[in-house]
Design a protein around this motif. Structure first.
Motif, mmCIF file in Angstrom:
data_model
loop_
_atom_site.group_PDB
_atom_site.id
_atom_site.type_symbol
_atom_site.label_atom_id
_atom_site.label_comp_id
_atom_site.label_asym_id
_atom_site.label_seq_id
_atom_site.Cartn_x
_atom_site.Cartn_y
_atom_site.Cartn_z
ATOM 1 N N ILE A 121 -30.871 -41.378 -79.755
ATOM 2 C CA ILE A 121 -30.707 -40.499 -78.586
ATOM 3 C C ILE A 121 -29.841 -39.297 -78.956
ATOM 4 C CG2 ILE A 121 -29.767 -40.336 -76.248
ATOM 5 C CD1 ILE A 121 -32.383 -42.101 -76.556
ATOM 6 N N LYS A 122 -28.751 -39.539 -79.678
ATOM 7 C CA LYS A 122 -27.878 -38.439 -80.095
ATOM 8 C C LYS A 122 -28.631 -37.445 -80.970
ATOM 9 C CE LYS A 122 -23.448 -40.838 -79.820
ATOM 10 N NZ LYS A 122 -22.352 -41.448 -80.590
ATOM 11 N N ALA A 123 -29.481 -37.942 -81.861
ATOM 12 C CA ALA A 123 -30.260 -37.056 -82.733
ATOM 13 C C ALA A 123 -31.222 -36.200 -81.914
ATOM 14 C CB ALA A 123 -31.014 -37.870 -83.778
ATOM 15 N N VAL A 128 -25.525 -38.777 -73.315
ATOM 16 C CA VAL A 128 -26.066 -39.957 -74.001
ATOM 17 C C VAL A 128 -26.161 -41.149 -73.045
ATOM 18 C CG1 VAL A 128 -25.669 -41.626 -75.850
ATOM 19 C CG2 VAL A 128 -25.233 -39.205 -76.255
ATOM 20 N N ALA A 129 -25.108 -41.416 -72.286
ATOM 21 C CA ALA A 129 -25.092 -42.572 -71.387
ATOM 22 C C ALA A 129 -26.196 -42.487 -70.339
ATOM 23 C CB ALA A 129 -23.729 -42.715 -70.712
ATOM 24 N N THR A 130 -26.439 -41.297 -69.832
ATOM 25 C CA THR A 130 -27.498 -41.111 -68.835
ATOM 26 C C THR A 130 -28.858 -41.427 -69.438
ATOM 27 O OG1 THR A 130 -26.208 -39.461 -67.651
ATOM 28 C CG2 THR A 130 -28.572 -39.435 -67.267
ATOM 29 N N VAL A 131 -29.112 -40.934 -70.642
ATOM 30 C CA VAL A 131 -30.391 -41.214 -71.309
ATOM 31 C C VAL A 131 -30.495 -42.704 -71.632
ATOM 32 C CG1 VAL A 131 -31.848 -40.714 -73.301
ATOM 33 C CG2 VAL A 131 -30.503 -38.878 -72.254
ATOM 34 N N MET A 132 -29.429 -43.282 -72.144
ATOM 35 C CA MET A 132 -29.436 -44.711 -72.496
ATOM 36 C C MET A 132 -29.766 -45.581 -71.290
ATOM 37 S SD MET A 132 -28.653 -45.331 -75.805
ATOM 38 C CE MET A 132 -27.794 -46.900 -75.879
ATOM 39 N N SER A 133 -29.378 -45.157 -70.096
ATOM 40 C CA SER A 133 -29.637 -45.949 -68.895
ATOM 41 C C SER A 133 -31.132 -46.112 -68.617
ATOM 42 C CB SER A 133 -28.941 -45.335 -67.679
ATOM 43 O OG SER A 133 -29.592 -44.151 -67.257
ATOM 44 N N ALA A 146 -33.082 -36.988 -67.473
ATOM 45 C CA ALA A 146 -31.945 -37.609 -68.159
ATOM 46 C C ALA A 146 -31.624 -36.864 -69.448
ATOM 47 C CB ALA A 146 -32.238 -39.086 -68.446
ATOM 48 N N PHE A 147 -32.649 -36.564 -70.250
ATOM 49 C CA PHE A 147 -32.418 -35.827 -71.497
ATOM 50 C C PHE A 147 -31.821 -34.457 -71.207
ATOM 51 C CE2 PHE A 147 -34.965 -38.822 -73.970
ATOM 52 C CZ PHE A 147 -34.250 -38.825 -75.157
ATOM 53 N N ASN A 148 -32.269 -33.834 -70.154
ATOM 54 C CA ASN A 148 -31.796 -32.480 -69.853
ATOM 55 C C ASN A 148 -30.361 -32.440 -69.332
ATOM 56 O OD1 ASN A 148 -34.061 -31.147 -70.845
ATOM 57 N ND2 ASN A 148 -35.177 -31.485 -68.941
ATOM 58 N N THR A 149 -29.778 -33.605 -69.042
ATOM 59 C CA THR A 149 -28.355 -33.634 -68.701
ATOM 60 C C THR A 149 -27.513 -33.465 -69.965
ATOM 61 O OG1 THR A 149 -28.000 -36.023 -69.006
ATOM 62 C CG2 THR A 149 -28.742 -35.286 -66.812
ATOM 63 N N GLY A 150 -28.100 -33.817 -71.126
ATOM 64 C CA GLY A 150 -27.366 -33.760 -72.378
ATOM 65 C C GLY A 150 -26.391 -34.908 -72.557
ATOM 66 N N ASN A 176 -30.157 -42.119 -60.932
ATOM 67 C CA ASN A 176 -30.949 -43.201 -60.374
ATOM 68 C C ASN A 176 -32.178 -43.452 -61.230
ATOM 69 O OD1 ASN A 176 -29.241 -43.529 -58.132
ATOM 70 N ND2 ASN A 176 -30.271 -41.873 -57.052
ATOM 71 N N LEU A 177 -32.399 -44.721 -61.556
ATOM 72 C CA LEU A 177 -33.603 -45.089 -62.285
ATOM 73 C C LEU A 177 -34.807 -44.988 -61.352
ATOM 74 C CD1 LEU A 177 -32.286 -48.195 -64.257
ATOM 75 C CD2 LEU A 177 -32.752 -45.915 -65.148
ATOM 76 N N PRO A 178 -35.998 -44.753 -61.923
ATOM 77 C CA PRO A 178 -37.180 -44.604 -61.069
ATOM 78 C C PRO A 178 -37.538 -45.905 -60.355
ATOM 79 C CG PRO A 178 -37.802 -44.671 -63.390
ATOM 80 C CD PRO A 178 -36.312 -44.621 -63.344
#
Length: 126
Positions: free
Chosen positions: A54-56, A23-28, A17-21, A2-4
């Motif tokens: 994001i991948k880097a 990419v799609a979650t972070v991109m969202s 999001a980053f801690n999920t690892g 969920n977005l804030p």
């Protein structure tokens, strides 16, 4: 994910999001028509460059933490100042002071439109 619903929650949501690892979650969390600066003086824009960036960042193994120093909001735009790090145990892999511009979406959630990950560093030169 969920977005804030509040601009001041964007940093914590981004770290989660980053801690999920994933990419799609972070991109969202991002509006990919905006700008991300994943390394000092290297801004990028567009879906593919965002994804590559994001991948880097995700390739740095460890846990991301983001502290909100402040968040200023006017209408549907907000400016955040953060202090963030990626650590692995006691080892700090990367740490910086960032500036983020966020925009409220039509559904009331917030996305980051400019992420200057090193924007508040004392030695940053425009």
């Amino acid at each position: 994910m969920n977005l804030p619903k509040r601009a001041e929650d964007a940093h914590a949501t981004l770290a989660a999001a980053f801690n999920t690892g994933d990419v799609a979650t972070v991109m969202s969390m991002y509006d990919v028509t905006g700008i991300i600066v994943p390394e000092p003086n290297k801004p990028v824009s567009g879906r593919q460059q965002f994804e590559d960036s994001i991948k880097a960042i995700l390739s740095i193994k460890g846990k991301m933490e983001i502290k909100t120093v402040y968040c200023l909001q006017t209408g549907s735009i907000a400016l955040g100042r953060s202090e963030w790090s990626i650590t692995d145990g006691d080892e700090v892999k990367v740490a910086a002071k960032g500036i983020e511009v966020m925009q409220q979406q039509a559904d009331g959630t917030w996305k980051i439109i400019i992420d200057q990950a090193f924007g508040a560093e004392a030695d940053l030169v425009a």
